[in-house]
Design an enzyme around this catalytic site. Structure first.
Site, PDB file in Angstrom:
ATOM      1  N   SER A  97       0.840  -1.191   0.000  1.00  0.00           N
ATOM      2  CA  SER A  97       0.000   0.000   0.000  1.00  0.00           C
ATOM      3  C   SER A  97       0.877   1.244   0.000  1.00  0.00           C
ATOM      4  O   SER A  97       2.035   1.202   0.440  1.00  0.00           O
ATOM      5  CB  SER A  97      -0.851  -0.021   1.280  1.00  0.00           C
ATOM      6  OG  SER A  97      -1.324   1.272   1.587  1.00  0.00           O
TER       7      SER A  97
ATOM      8  N   TYR B 254      -2.275   0.246  10.396  1.00  0.00           N
ATOM      9  CA  TYR B 254      -2.231  -0.342   9.048  1.00  0.00           C
ATOM     10  C   TYR B 254      -0.908  -0.002   8.368  1.00  0.00           C
ATOM     11  O   TYR B 254      -0.230  -0.867   7.804  1.00  0.00           O
ATOM     12  CB  TYR B 254      -3.417   0.198   8.239  1.00  0.00           C
ATOM     13  CG  TYR B 254      -3.441  -0.232   6.801  1.00  0.00           C
ATOM     14  CD1 TYR B 254      -3.751  -1.536   6.452  1.00  0.00           C
ATOM     15  CD2 TYR B 254      -3.171   0.685   5.780  1.00  0.00           C
ATOM     16  CE1 TYR B 254      -3.783  -1.932   5.128  1.00  0.00           C
ATOM     17  CE2 TYR B 254      -3.202   0.305   4.456  1.00  0.00           C
ATOM     18  CZ  TYR B 254      -3.509  -1.007   4.126  1.00  0.00           C
ATOM     19  OH  TYR B 254      -3.542  -1.396   2.822  1.00  0.00           O
TER      20      TYR B 254
HETATM   21  N1  LIG Z   1      -8.610  -1.394  -1.579  1.00  0.00           N
HETATM   22  C1  LIG Z   1      -7.567  -0.572  -1.597  1.00  0.00           C
HETATM   23  O1  LIG Z   1      -7.671   0.601  -2.006  1.00  0.00           O
HETATM   24  C2  LIG Z   1      -6.230  -1.041  -1.122  1.00  0.00           C
HETATM   25  C3  LIG Z   1      -5.160  -0.134  -1.163  1.00  0.00           C
HETATM   26  C4  LIG Z   1      -3.901  -0.568  -0.766  1.00  0.00           C
HETATM   27  C5  LIG Z   1      -3.716  -1.874  -0.352  1.00  0.00           C
HETATM   28  N2  LIG Z   1      -4.761  -2.730  -0.295  1.00  0.00           N
HETATM   29  C6  LIG Z   1      -4.498  -4.087   0.180  1.00  0.00           C
HETATM   30  O2  LIG Z   1      -5.111  -5.038  -0.653  1.00  0.00           O
HETATM   31  C7  LIG Z   1      -5.412  -6.224   0.096  1.00  0.00           C
HETATM   32  C8  LIG Z   1      -6.852  -6.640  -0.176  1.00  0.00           C
HETATM   33  O3  LIG Z   1      -7.717  -5.618   0.267  1.00  0.00           O
HETATM   34  P1  LIG Z   1      -9.166  -5.385  -0.367  1.00  0.00           P
HETATM   35  O4  LIG Z   1      -9.290  -3.927  -0.608  1.00  0.00           O
HETATM   36  O5  LIG Z   1      -9.411  -6.333  -1.466  1.00  0.00           O
HETATM   37  O6  LIG Z   1     -10.066  -5.733   0.909  1.00  0.00           O
HETATM   38  P2  LIG Z   1     -11.328  -6.684   1.136  1.00  0.00           P
HETATM   39  O7  LIG Z   1     -12.291  -6.578   0.029  1.00  0.00           O
HETATM   40  O8  LIG Z   1     -11.793  -6.368   2.502  1.00  0.00           O
HETATM   41  O9  LIG Z   1     -10.659  -8.140   1.140  1.00  0.00           O
HETATM   42  C9  LIG Z   1      -9.829  -8.521   2.190  1.00  0.00           C
HETATM   43  C10 LIG Z   1      -9.499  -9.994   2.095  1.00  0.00           C
HETATM   44  O10 LIG Z   1      -8.629 -10.328   3.184  1.00  0.00           O
HETATM   45  C11 LIG Z   1      -9.113 -11.507   3.797  1.00  0.00           C
HETATM   46  N3  LIG Z   1      -8.812 -11.545   5.224  1.00  0.00           N
HETATM   47  C12 LIG Z   1      -8.995 -10.570   6.152  1.00  0.00           C
HETATM   48  N4  LIG Z   1      -8.658 -11.028   7.368  1.00  0.00           N
HETATM   49  C13 LIG Z   1      -8.244 -12.315   7.208  1.00  0.00           C
HETATM   50  C14 LIG Z   1      -7.791 -13.336   8.083  1.00  0.00           C
HETATM   51  N5  LIG Z   1      -7.670 -13.120   9.398  1.00  0.00           N
HETATM   52  N6  LIG Z   1      -7.469 -14.530   7.567  1.00  0.00           N
HETATM   53  C15 LIG Z   1      -7.581 -14.768   6.243  1.00  0.00           C
HETATM   54  N7  LIG Z   1      -8.006 -13.847   5.360  1.00  0.00           N
HETATM   55  C16 LIG Z   1      -8.343 -12.650   5.841  1.00  0.00           C
HETATM   56  C17 LIG Z   1     -10.616 -11.470   3.579  1.00  0.00           C
HETATM   57  O11 LIG Z   1     -11.122 -12.801   3.599  1.00  0.00           O
HETATM   58  P3  LIG Z   1     -12.088 -13.429   4.727  1.00  0.00           P
HETATM   59  O12 LIG Z   1     -12.987 -12.360   5.200  1.00  0.00           O
HETATM   60  O13 LIG Z   1     -12.748 -14.557   4.005  1.00  0.00           O
HETATM   61  O14 LIG Z   1     -11.168 -13.937   5.787  1.00  0.00           O
HETATM   62  C18 LIG Z   1     -10.716 -10.889   2.187  1.00  0.00           C
HETATM   63  O15 LIG Z   1     -10.621 -11.915   1.233  1.00  0.00           O
HETATM   64  C19 LIG Z   1      -5.128  -5.896   1.558  1.00  0.00           C
HETATM   65  O16 LIG Z   1      -3.870  -6.392   1.920  1.00  0.00           O
HETATM   66  C20 LIG Z   1      -5.081  -4.373   1.560  1.00  0.00           C
HETATM   67  O17 LIG Z   1      -4.259  -3.856   2.577  1.00  0.00           O
HETATM   68  C21 LIG Z   1      -6.022  -2.338  -0.654  1.00  0.00           C
END
Ligand SMILES: NC(=O)c1ccc[n+]([C@@H]2O[C@H](COP(=O)([O-])OP(=O)(O)OC[C@H]3O[C@@H](n4cnc5c(N)ncnc54)[C@H](OP(=O)(O)O)[C@@H]3O)[C@@H](O)[C@H]2O)c1
Length: 258
Positions: free
Chosen positions: A141, A154
């Site tokens: 990120s 975070y």
């Molecule tokens: N969206 C953005 O703008 C953005 C920006 C920078 C970085 N990111 C990074 O991208 C990644 C994905 O984020 P997203 O935006 O796609 O979020 P999201 O839609 O909330 O998806 C998060 C994923 O992480 C899994 N997860 C969370 N806690 C977990 C646990 N304890 N064990 C196993 N799996 C877990 C969830 O699966 P379950 O609920 O099934 O466990 C879900 O599949 C993250 O690392 C985030 O920091 C996102």
């Protein structure tokens, strides 16, 4: 079919960016192990991909638990006989001012975002070393350097993930293991949308904010992130390690809402 014959495990496959990456890995011919806690979403994705002819399976894993991280990788190798790639995507990003962060919240963020990736990587590396091959991609990120306001824990967790990326890249290259980092700018995933709605923003306000803050004027998509992952997991990038592919549309975290 840039990932044909490759076995790749991905955490966070049940939602958002991880789901998009998983779909593209399958489309590119990989056998994909989908991991997450949400069994219903995992089963749905597994059946969607199988209908399209993909070889995949869902494994329930809570990456906060070291035994789940180890079991995920062990089960992958047990099923497919090897592990060529690992994508550490699972992450949470609760938004709370620095002075209000509780120990419970801090631990949850660290356990999910860095401890989970650390122990999945440790287990994967043990097999990859024997194979003499492996590619690990960490989903990063823009917040790893300073953390957006409300995203201090975070930011600290992503800083740790960045260090882990560098460590593996530098120390495991002689074993044929590569580790890289993809910086995600701003993707309107299920989790991110829920976070912003929770903060009281409307969808119109979110879109207006994106137009103002992202130089390209639009959010990145899960597919934009997946293209970078496919490259890093394929042999096309065999000389690429310790790198940072910015898929941000020019976006920087300074001044970001939340
Ligand atoms: N969206 C953005 O703008 C953005 C920006 C920078 C970085 N990111 C990074 O991208 C990644 C994905 O984020 P997203 O935006 O796609 O979020 P999201 O839609 O909330 O998806 C998060 C994923 O992480 C899994 N997860 C969370 N806690 C977990 C646990 N304890 N064990 C196993 N799996 C877990 C969830 O699966 P379950 O609920 O099934 O466990 C879900 O599949 C993250 O690392 C985030 O920091 C996102």
């Amino acid at each position: 079919m840039r990932l044909e014959k490759k076995v790749i495990a991905i955490t966070g496959a049940t939602s958002g960016i991880g789901k998009g990456i998983a779909r593209m890995l399958a489309k590119e011919g990989a056998s994909v192990v989908l991991a997450g806690r949400n069994g219903e979403m995992g089963a749905l994705l597994e059946s969607e991909l199988k209908k399209k002819g993909a070889d995949c399976c869902f494994i329930a894993a809570d990456v906060q638990k070291v035994e789940d991280c180890r079991a995920l990788i062990d089960k992958t190798v047990k099923k497919y006989g090897k592990i060529d790639g690992l994508v550490n995507d699972a992450g949470i990003f609760p938004c709370i001012p620095f002075e209000e962060v509780t120990e419970e919240m801090y631990d949850r963020v660290m356990d999910t975002n860095i401890k989970g990736a650390y122990f999945c990587t440790q287990q994967a590396v043990s097999y990859m070393k024997e194979q003499g091959y492996g590619s690990i991609v960490n989903i990063g990120s823009t917040h790893w350097q300073t953390g957006g306001s409300g995203l201090s824990a975070y930011g600290v967790s992503k800083g740790g993930l960045h260090t882990l990326t560098e460590h593996i890249a530098h120390h495991y290259a002689p074993y044929g293991i590569r580790c890289n980092w993809v910086t995600v700018g701003w993707v309107m995933s299920e989790g991110e949308l829920a976070r912003l709605l929770d903060l009281g923003m409307t969808e119109e306000e979110i879109a207006a904010q994106a137009k103002k803050e992202i130089p390209t004027g639009s959010f990145q998509t899960a597919e934009d992130i997946a293209y970078a992952c496919v490259y890093l997991l394929s042999d096309e990038s065999r000389q690429v390690l310790g790198t940072d592919i910015n898929v941000t549309g020019g976006f920087r975290s300074v001044g970001r809402i939340g």
